[in-house]
Motif scaffolding. Structure first.
Motif, PDB file in Angstrom:
ATOM      1  N   ALA A 192       1.109   6.143   2.152  1.00  0.00           N
ATOM      2  CA  ALA A 192       2.331   5.660   1.495  1.00  0.00           C
ATOM      3  C   ALA A 192       2.213   4.186   1.157  1.00  0.00           C
ATOM      4  O   ALA A 192       2.620   3.742   0.072  1.00  0.00           O
ATOM      5  CB  ALA A 192       3.542   5.925   2.392  1.00  0.00           C
ATOM      6  N   ARG A 193       1.656   3.402   2.067  1.00  0.00           N
ATOM      7  CA  ARG A 193       1.486   1.969   1.802  1.00  0.00           C
ATOM      8  C   ARG A 193       0.475   1.744   0.677  1.00  0.00           C
ATOM      9  O   ARG A 193       0.693   0.900  -0.195  1.00  0.00           O
ATOM     10  CB  ARG A 193       1.030   1.259   3.086  1.00  0.00           C
ATOM     11  N   LEU A 194      -0.617   2.493   0.678  1.00  0.00           N
ATOM     12  CA  LEU A 194      -1.607   2.376  -0.380  1.00  0.00           C
ATOM     13  C   LEU A 194      -0.968   2.653  -1.744  1.00  0.00           C
ATOM     14  O   LEU A 194      -1.206   1.914  -2.714  1.00  0.00           O
ATOM     15  CB  LEU A 194      -2.763   3.342  -0.134  1.00  0.00           C
ATOM     16  N   ARG A 195      -0.162   3.681  -1.816  1.00  0.00           N
ATOM     17  CA  ARG A 195       0.475   4.032  -3.087  1.00  0.00           C
ATOM     18  C   ARG A 195       1.437   2.950  -3.550  1.00  0.00           C
ATOM     19  O   ARG A 195       1.576   2.697  -4.748  1.00  0.00           O
ATOM     20  CB  ARG A 195       1.159   5.392  -2.958  1.00  0.00           C
ATOM     21  N   GLU A 196       2.100   2.289  -2.603  1.00  0.00           N
ATOM     22  CA  GLU A 196       2.971   1.177  -2.969  1.00  0.00           C
ATOM     23  C   GLU A 196       2.171   0.045  -3.616  1.00  0.00           C
ATOM     24  O   GLU A 196       2.565  -0.515  -4.631  1.00  0.00           O
ATOM     25  CB  GLU A 196       3.702   0.647  -1.737  1.00  0.00           C
ATOM     26  N   VAL A 197       1.038  -0.272  -3.004  1.00  0.00           N
ATOM     27  CA  VAL A 197       0.195  -1.359  -3.521  1.00  0.00           C
ATOM     28  C   VAL A 197      -0.365  -0.986  -4.890  1.00  0.00           C
ATOM     29  O   VAL A 197      -0.379  -1.801  -5.824  1.00  0.00           O
ATOM     30  CB  VAL A 197      -0.932  -1.680  -2.528  1.00  0.00           C
ATOM     31  N   GLN A 198      -0.801   0.248  -5.020  1.00  0.00           N
ATOM     32  CA  GLN A 198      -1.355   0.693  -6.304  1.00  0.00           C
ATOM     33  C   GLN A 198      -0.289   0.691  -7.396  1.00  0.00           C
ATOM     34  O   GLN A 198      -0.566   0.299  -8.533  1.00  0.00           O
ATOM     35  CB  GLN A 198      -1.968   2.086  -6.149  1.00  0.00           C
ATOM     36  N   ALA A 199       0.918   1.098  -7.045  1.00  0.00           N
ATOM     37  CA  ALA A 199       2.001   1.096  -8.029  1.00  0.00           C
ATOM     38  C   ALA A 199       2.335  -0.320  -8.473  1.00  0.00           C
ATOM     39  O   ALA A 199       2.636  -0.573  -9.646  1.00  0.00           O
ATOM     40  CB  ALA A 199       3.238   1.780  -7.453  1.00  0.00           C
ATOM     41  N   ALA A 200       2.296  -1.274  -7.536  1.00  0.00           N
ATOM     42  CA  ALA A 200       2.598  -2.660  -7.863  1.00  0.00           C
ATOM     43  C   ALA A 200       1.548  -3.253  -8.800  1.00  0.00           C
ATOM     44  O   ALA A 200       1.825  -4.169  -9.568  1.00  0.00           O
ATOM     45  CB  ALA A 200       2.705  -3.488  -6.597  1.00  0.00           C
ATOM     46  N   GLU A 201       0.313  -2.749  -8.707  1.00  0.00           N
ATOM     47  CA  GLU A 201      -0.772  -3.265  -9.546  1.00  0.00           C
ATOM     48  C   GLU A 201      -0.852  -2.573 -10.899  1.00  0.00           C
ATOM     49  O   GLU A 201      -1.535  -3.051 -11.794  1.00  0.00           O
ATOM     50  CB  GLU A 201      -2.118  -3.103  -8.835  1.00  0.00           C
ATOM     51  N   ALA A 202      -0.164  -1.439 -11.031  1.00  0.00           N
ATOM     52  CA  ALA A 202      -0.259  -0.653 -12.279  1.00  0.00           C
ATOM     53  C   ALA A 202       0.387  -1.389 -13.453  1.00  0.00           C
ATOM     54  O   ALA A 202       1.329  -2.153 -13.281  1.00  0.00           O
ATOM     55  CB  ALA A 202       0.404   0.702 -12.080  1.00  0.00           C
TER      56      ALA A 202
END
Length: 202
Positions: A192-202
């Protein structure tokens, strides 16, 4: 039964690691099969370590070849074959989840979580095989295995494998159903944390 590291350190009057320290993430990439954005991977690993309460620990990641992983797999596990990832925890005597609270504040040599060794060509082959394999009704819908089921790009799959490896560096395991349940909950939290970081970078 072994005595927990936390109990032994506290009995010796040693406290937890300082939370203001930020550990070093050392990524070495000696394979040429797949191009890897090491800076991006480091950002992901940093966020995962923080989510796991291990941001003050150093961790080493080697992205390497089948031959290198096969040699280590044979030397340390007696298995003469490559695999996707090997985990070598520095504090292998600690109980699962105990590491973040168990390290002395005055010895930076101990602020080491361990090393992860990844065969990138092996991961690439598994991605290709998984892309051809239909998901089964019995496939688990939790944890890293489930998260990787629809990820067929090597670079996108690497941080998920790293999550699995970090859990092992913290001495979580999946030898029994009970152990698996504990480990998969941590995996899901880190995913879940990884997906948050990836979404912020998208």
């Amino acid at each position: 039964a072994r005595r927990g590291v936390v109990q032994r350190l506290r009995a010796a009057g040693i406290g937890a690691a300082p939370l203001d320290r930020v550990g070093t993430i050392l990524i070495e990439n000696d394979q040429r099969a797949v191009s890897i954005d090491e800076g991006r991977l480091e950002r992901y690993v940093s966020a995962l370590l923080e989510a796991a309460r291990c941001r003050h620990f150093d961790v080493g990641i080697l992205l390497t070849t089948d031959d290198a992983v096969r040699e280590l797999n044979m030397r340390y596990r007696g298995i003469d074959a490559p695999t996707d990832i090997l985990s070598f925890p520095f504090h292998d005597e600690a109980e699962p989840g105990e590491v973040p609270d168990a390290v002395p504040t005055d010895d930076e040599d101990l602020l080491n979580l361990g090393d992860l060794i990844v065969s990138v060509p092996y991961v690439s082959r598994v991605c290709e095989a998984d892309a051809r394999r239909p998901r089964g009704a019995d496939d688990d819908d939790r944890g890293v295995s489930a998260a990787m089921a629809d990820v067929f790009d090597v670079e996108a799959r690497l941080p998920l494998l790293i999550i699995h490896g970090l859990c092992h560096l913290m001495n979580y395991d999946h030898e029994t159903e009970e152990d698996y349940e504990v480990m998969v909950r941590l995996e899901d939290r880190l995913i879940a944390r990884l997906r948050e970081v990836q979404a912020a970078e998208a």
